[in-house]
Write an enzyme that holds these catalytic residues in place. Structure first.
Site, PDB file in Angstrom:
ATOM      1  N   CYS A 136      55.676  36.714  32.536  1.00  0.00           N
ATOM      2  CA  CYS A 136      54.451  36.338  33.251  1.00  0.00           C
ATOM      3  C   CYS A 136      53.747  35.114  32.665  1.00  0.00           C
ATOM      4  O   CYS A 136      53.310  34.226  33.401  1.00  0.00           O
ATOM      5  CB  CYS A 136      53.453  37.483  33.249  1.00  0.00           C
ATOM      6  SG  CYS A 136      54.166  39.113  33.203  1.00  0.00           S
ATOM      7  N   ARG A 166      62.328  44.270  24.530  1.00  0.00           N
ATOM      8  CA  ARG A 166      61.304  45.264  24.218  1.00  0.00           C
ATOM      9  C   ARG A 166      61.895  46.317  23.297  1.00  0.00           C
ATOM     10  O   ARG A 166      63.052  46.686  23.440  1.00  0.00           O
ATOM     11  CB  ARG A 166      60.808  45.940  25.503  1.00  0.00           C
ATOM     12  CG  ARG A 166      60.119  44.968  26.422  1.00  0.00           C
ATOM     13  CD  ARG A 166      59.637  45.661  27.677  1.00  0.00           C
ATOM     14  NE  ARG A 166      59.283  44.651  28.671  1.00  0.00           N
ATOM     15  CZ  ARG A 166      59.031  44.923  29.939  1.00  0.00           C
ATOM     16  NH1 ARG A 166      59.083  46.168  30.356  1.00  0.00           N
ATOM     17  NH2 ARG A 166      58.717  43.955  30.784  1.00  0.00           N
ATOM     18  N   GLN A 184      65.209  40.537  33.761  1.00  0.00           N
ATOM     19  CA  GLN A 184      64.455  40.976  34.929  1.00  0.00           C
ATOM     20  C   GLN A 184      64.654  39.980  36.047  1.00  0.00           C
ATOM     21  O   GLN A 184      64.665  38.776  35.802  1.00  0.00           O
ATOM     22  CB  GLN A 184      62.962  40.976  34.601  1.00  0.00           C
ATOM     23  CG  GLN A 184      62.469  42.144  33.816  1.00  0.00           C
ATOM     24  CD  GLN A 184      60.951  42.079  33.669  1.00  0.00           C
ATOM     25  OE1 GLN A 184      60.395  41.017  33.414  1.00  0.00           O
ATOM     26  NE2 GLN A 184      60.300  43.204  33.829  1.00  0.00           N
ATOM     27  N   ASP A 239      62.620  38.564  38.107  1.00  0.00           N
ATOM     28  CA  ASP A 239      61.166  38.549  38.093  1.00  0.00           C
ATOM     29  C   ASP A 239      60.620  37.485  39.044  1.00  0.00           C
ATOM     30  O   ASP A 239      61.304  36.507  39.352  1.00  0.00           O
ATOM     31  CB  ASP A 239      60.732  38.201  36.661  1.00  0.00           C
ATOM     32  CG  ASP A 239      59.396  38.811  36.304  1.00  0.00           C
ATOM     33  OD1 ASP A 239      58.778  39.440  37.175  1.00  0.00           O
ATOM     34  OD2 ASP A 239      58.986  38.648  35.145  1.00  0.00           O
ATOM     35  N   HIS A 248      56.447  35.790  40.147  1.00  0.00           N
ATOM     36  CA  HIS A 248      54.988  35.901  40.195  1.00  0.00           C
ATOM     37  C   HIS A 248      54.478  35.079  41.357  1.00  0.00           C
ATOM     38  O   HIS A 248      54.905  33.942  41.546  1.00  0.00           O
ATOM     39  CB  HIS A 248      54.380  35.441  38.873  1.00  0.00           C
ATOM     40  CG  HIS A 248      54.783  36.322  37.740  1.00  0.00           C
ATOM     41  ND1 HIS A 248      55.850  36.045  36.925  1.00  0.00           N
ATOM     42  CD2 HIS A 248      54.299  37.530  37.344  1.00  0.00           C
ATOM     43  CE1 HIS A 248      55.998  37.043  36.059  1.00  0.00           C
ATOM     44  NE2 HIS A 248      55.075  37.951  36.296  1.00  0.00           N
ATOM     45  N   LYS A 265      49.914  49.361  42.427  1.00  0.00           N
ATOM     46  CA  LYS A 265      51.288  48.893  42.627  1.00  0.00           C
ATOM     47  C   LYS A 265      52.029  49.754  43.639  1.00  0.00           C
ATOM     48  O   LYS A 265      51.623  50.876  43.931  1.00  0.00           O
ATOM     49  CB  LYS A 265      52.049  48.903  41.312  1.00  0.00           C
ATOM     50  CG  LYS A 265      52.193  50.280  40.710  1.00  0.00           C
ATOM     51  CD  LYS A 265      53.146  50.283  39.511  1.00  0.00           C
ATOM     52  CE  LYS A 265      53.219  51.677  38.916  1.00  0.00           C
ATOM     53  NZ  LYS A 265      54.285  51.873  37.965  1.00  0.00           N
ATOM     54  N   HIS A 276      52.880  40.491  40.414  1.00  0.00           N
ATOM     55  CA  HIS A 276      54.142  40.567  39.667  1.00  0.00           C
ATOM     56  C   HIS A 276      55.088  41.367  40.543  1.00  0.00           C
ATOM     57  O   HIS A 276      54.680  42.389  41.095  1.00  0.00           O
ATOM     58  CB  HIS A 276      54.029  41.369  38.370  1.00  0.00           C
ATOM     59  CG  HIS A 276      52.925  40.977  37.455  1.00  0.00           C
ATOM     60  ND1 HIS A 276      53.157  40.287  36.298  1.00  0.00           N
ATOM     61  CD2 HIS A 276      51.593  41.203  37.499  1.00  0.00           C
ATOM     62  CE1 HIS A 276      52.000  40.123  35.662  1.00  0.00           C
ATOM     63  NE2 HIS A 276      51.041  40.656  36.369  1.00  0.00           N
TER      64      HIS A 276
HETATM   65 ZN   LIG Z   1      54.833  39.695  35.309  1.00  0.00          ZN
END
Ligand SMILES: [Zn+2]
Ligand SMILES: [Zn+2]
Length: 570
Positions: A263, A292, A310, A312, A314, A394, A440
């Site tokens: 992010c 992580r 990911q 991912d 945004h 979410k 996200h």
């Molecule tokens: Zn994010």
């Protein structure tokens, strides 16, 4: 009650076989039970039948479970040889503790239990695992035996069949057999190495993913793997998620960490210039690898790892654009899930938890936006009250595999926290700066977990467009090799992933090997095929389709690959 009672019976059986056994805990779990033991030696699967037969004797004796309540002091004497039980006794707030006896066996337990051991139904011990006392790696490692128990023999048999099918599809087993990936103790647990065949699947998924995102108005970006710790202090990650972050490293007197999420890089890019309301929405997409910390005890193949990529993105938009954006993400997410062959899924809308960032008013509006987006697409969903993350509501999509097991899939998350902490704004029609709405989202989750779901869903027999090797050519005799190589060259030039099995083995053995490798098509070519420019097609199911003209086979392959159809009918 019955399953937990079975755990007591197993403990008694283990004690009778291994005098001096120290007991941890033995709860009931979904479909069964387990008990943790400290034993004089390591158990192996051969021990289980003996324990089972002792259990069967105890069950047949129909011994009553009897509850007793005694003083803690008395209990400490009774369990003087049981260090783990003593620890549990110390933690019980009351002065009295309760016990359950069956015959001469006694266990510290609140209950309840079935009346007698004879009330325990059909059971089976299924596996042995190591388990740290209290799940903490600083404590001793105990040996855990898992069992399953059902009311009837039929229900047990059905469950064992399902377990058997799940074991056959286990992605760790198939990953090894199909040579897709490996994880190395030398490199560290939870860190995945993608072998060439696994990497083919990943590349196909990534290419498809990128193309689809570009079509839908996303910009593909790349950000670094490490960043200054201060950035994560500003974001709040250091404060809230420190347990999952790796220890900082020092570079020229500054602390850095490997990134746990993508992010912040996207926010920094967005903030390199002022954005007018006309430029929004801006959608940054990245196949971003993050790290992580997960305890070694919870790591599991590809589905729970320490480093993962990911898919991912945004989205930075105005609040009046949010609903359209969520609709767009939902549409993309369901298109993806469906294309990969998951037709059964469940949508969950998670709302404001007890601790939250932002005001109740923005939460209510954002939650309403999410539910309106779901309604616009006529999607049924379940509300999961209070399950939102602290920074926004979410939507989660959980898809089901062939065996009906749920997998965590796409998530769409609204964020009130980061835009505020990083002052992420746009210039409105009124010439003033306004806070952006930030979303996200991921549509596959991570490449690792998604591959795990694909492997288990298809049992390793991937649809044509994903299969690492799509076609194997099997020459009947060495004199047919030239024709085999000619086919290989022609199909390769069309983008087909094809191999010739040129080994001097028997044809049936080569067919068998291709079936084990779960290659969608085998082309058996002998003198007849050479003479008539045809191919004799076999499927991995063992089915022999027919002889086809090479041209028509090529045409069919093209159609299957471009439309990503899942059935293999020719
Ligand atoms: Zn994010
Ligand atoms: Zn009990």
């Amino acid at each position: 009650m019955m399953r937990h009672s079975a755990a007591h019976v197993m403990a008694e059986a283990v004690l009778s076989i291994f005098p001096g056994t120290k007991f941890g805990i033995g709860p009931a779990i979904e479909n069964g039970f387990y008990y943790d033991f400290e034993l004089p030696r390591s158990l192996n699967p051969d021990d289980l039948p003996l324990i089972e037969s002792r259990m069967a004797e105890i069950i047949a004796s129909d011994t009553p479970f009897i509850k007793e309540v005694i003083d803690k002091k008395e209990a400490r004497q009774l369990f003087a040889e049981q260090p783990y039980k003593l620890e549990l006794i110390d933690e019980i707030p009351d002065e009295k503790v309760s016990l359950f006896r069956q015959g001469s066996f006694v266990d510290l337990c609140r209950g309840p239990h079935v009346d007698t051991t004879g009330k325990i139904g059909a059971f089976k011990l299924i596996s042995i695992a190591g388990a740290y006392w209290r799940g903490d790696e600083h404590h001793p490692m105990l040996q855990r035996i898992y069992g399953v128990a059902f009311d009837t023999k039929e229900a047990l048999a059905k469950h064992l069949e399902e377990l058997d099918e799940a074991a056959k599809r286990d992605h760790r087993k198939l990953g090894r057999e199909l040579d897709l990936f490996s994880i190395h103790e030398e490199a560290g647990p939870g860190l995945v190495h993608w072998h060439p065949k696994g990497a083919v699947i990943r590349r196909v998924i990534e290419d498809f993913w990128k193309d689809e995102h570009v079509k839908r108005g996303y910009d593909i970006v790349y950000t670094p793997h490490i960043a200054k710790l201060d950035l994560w202090r500003t974001s709040g990650h250091w404060e809230f998620y420190r347990d999952y972050l790796y220890t900082p490293m020092e570079i020229e007197g500054q602390e850095y960490i490997v990134k746990p999420m993508n992010c912040l890089g996207h926010i920094l890019m967005y903030k390199t210039k002022l954005h007018s309301y006309r430029e929004l929405p801006i959608r940054y997409a990245e196949l971003g690898t993050v790290y992580r910390y997960e305890r070694s005890g919870v790591l599991h193949g590809l589905s729970r790892v320490r480093g993962f990529t990911q898919d991912d993105a945004h989205i930075f938009c105005r609040f009046d654009q949010l609903e359209n954006e969520v609709v767009g993400v939902l549409d993309l997410a369901l298109f993806m899930v469906d294309t990969f062959g998951f037709t059964d899924y469940q949508l969950l809308l998670s709302t404001r938890p007890e601790k939250y960032a932002g005001t109740i008013q923005v939460w209510d509006e954002a939650t309403k936006t999410l539910s309106q987006a779901l309604s616009r697409l006529n999607l049924d969903y379940t509300v999961d009250p209070g399950e939102g993350v602290f920074y926004g509501p979410k939507i989660d999509i959980k898809f089901k595999d062939t065996l009906g097991r749920g997998w965590q899939g796409p998530t769409i998350q609204i964020d009130f926290n980061l835009p505020q902490r990083f002052d992420v704004t746009y210039v409105g029609e009124d010439g003033r700066e306004h806070s952006v709405a930030m979303v996200h989202r991921t549509v596959l989750g991570s490449m690792e977990r998604f591959l795990a779901s694909l492997i288990e869903h298809y049992g390793g027999a991937f649809p044509m467009w994903l299969a690492p090797v799509q076609v194997v050519v099997i020459p009947v005799a060495d004199r047919n090799l030239d024709y085999a190589y000619k086919l290989e060259a022609e199909l390769k030039s069309e983008g087909v992933r094809i191999k010739v099995d040129a080994r001097s083995e028997r044809m049936n053995l080569k067919i068998r090997q291709a079936q084990l490798d779960k290659v969608p098509y085998m082309l058996v070519v002998g003198d007849n095929e050479v003479a008539s420019s045809t191919v004799s097609v076999r499927l991995r199911s063992g089915e022999h389709v027919s002889s086809l003209l090479l041209e028509s086979f090529k045409e069919t392959l093209r159609r299957i690959i471009t439309t990503k159809v899942r059935d293999l009918k020719l």
